[in-house]
Design a protein around this motif. Structure first.
Motif, PDB file in Angstrom:
ATOM      1  N   ALA A   1       0.852  -1.189   0.000  1.00  0.00           N
ATOM      2  CA  ALA A   1       0.000   0.000   0.000  1.00  0.00           C
ATOM      3  C   ALA A   1       0.892   1.244   0.000  1.00  0.00           C
ATOM      4  O   ALA A   1       1.945   1.256   0.628  1.00  0.00           O
ATOM      5  N   THR A   2       0.481   2.269  -0.722  1.00  0.00           N
ATOM      6  CA  THR A   2       1.222   3.533  -0.718  1.00  0.00           C
ATOM      7  C   THR A   2       0.684   4.398   0.418  1.00  0.00           C
ATOM      8  O   THR A   2      -0.520   4.610   0.525  1.00  0.00           O
ATOM      9  N   ASN A   3       1.591   4.850   1.280  1.00  0.00           N
ATOM     10  CA  ASN A   3       1.243   5.655   2.446  1.00  0.00           C
ATOM     11  C   ASN A   3       1.799   7.056   2.296  1.00  0.00           C
ATOM     12  O   ASN A   3       2.889   7.233   1.750  1.00  0.00           O
ATOM     13  N   ARG A   4       1.061   8.056   2.798  1.00  0.00           N
ATOM     14  CA  ARG A   4       1.562   9.427   2.848  1.00  0.00           C
ATOM     15  C   ARG A   4       1.989   9.679   4.289  1.00  0.00           C
ATOM     16  O   ARG A   4       1.193   9.577   5.217  1.00  0.00           O
ATOM     17  N   VAL A   5       3.292   9.984   4.451  1.00  0.00           N
ATOM     18  CA  VAL A   5       3.852  10.183   5.785  1.00  0.00           C
ATOM     19  C   VAL A   5       4.324  11.629   5.900  1.00  0.00           C
ATOM     20  O   VAL A   5       5.148  12.072   5.091  1.00  0.00           O
ATOM     21  N   PRO A   6       3.836  12.368   6.896  1.00  0.00           N
ATOM     22  CA  PRO A   6       4.325  13.740   7.097  1.00  0.00           C
ATOM     23  C   PRO A   6       5.831  13.730   7.349  1.00  0.00           C
ATOM     24  O   PRO A   6       6.357  12.837   8.032  1.00  0.00           O
TER      25      PRO A   6
END
Length: 145
Positions: free
Chosen positions: A15-20
């Motif tokens: 899964a592609t995750n957006r991480v700050p």
């Protein structure tokens, strides 16, 4: 003004995750499977995951192109793993070129082992030949911005 973030592909479920950006050093977990996104060890890629990991990861991603018949590749494997453990904010991955020849073909690998560094889907450097872990770490650190 929005906070900068990075996309990371989960090495467990893809899964592609957006991480700050502020959380990239805080051992982020996948939003889908809850496993660690940055494992500090290389993960095996296959024909389906190679492109996704290269194209979707915003952080420095180092891929070791290797083959099971290649003695230098087998000698470098523990060195690559040791380097990965020293650079947990870098994605380290491996693809077995004799098993996934078509997946590796677009990267024009001419000798094994070859490590290719990618950032934002683009190749930024490559290094051919087996290296000890300290030289791998040095090379990868020279690519970090």
């Amino acid at each position: 003004m929005s906070e900068q973030s990075f996309h990371l592909v989960c090495p467990h479920c893809q899964a592609t995750n957006r991480v700050p950006a502020a959380k990239i050093n805080a051992a982020p977990n996948c939003g889908k499977c809850s496993q660690p996104l940055l494992t500090g060890s290389p993960h095996e890629l296959n024909a389906q995951t190679l492109n996704k990991v290269i194209q979707k990861n915003d952080v420095l991603t180092v891929v070791d192109f290797w083959a099971s018949w290649c003695q230098p590749c087998l000698m470098m494997a523990p060195q690559f793993k040791a380097a990965a453990s020293q650079l947990p904010q870098v994605v380290f991955a491996k693809i077995q070129t004799d098993k996934y020849e078509q997946a590796a073909a677009p990267y024009n690998i001419r000798s094994l082992p070859t490590m290719v560094a990618f950032r934002n889907g683009k190749e930024i450097a490559r290094q051919s030949g087996a290296l000890p872990s300290d030289q791998i770490v040095q090379w990868v650190q020279s690519l970090q911005s």
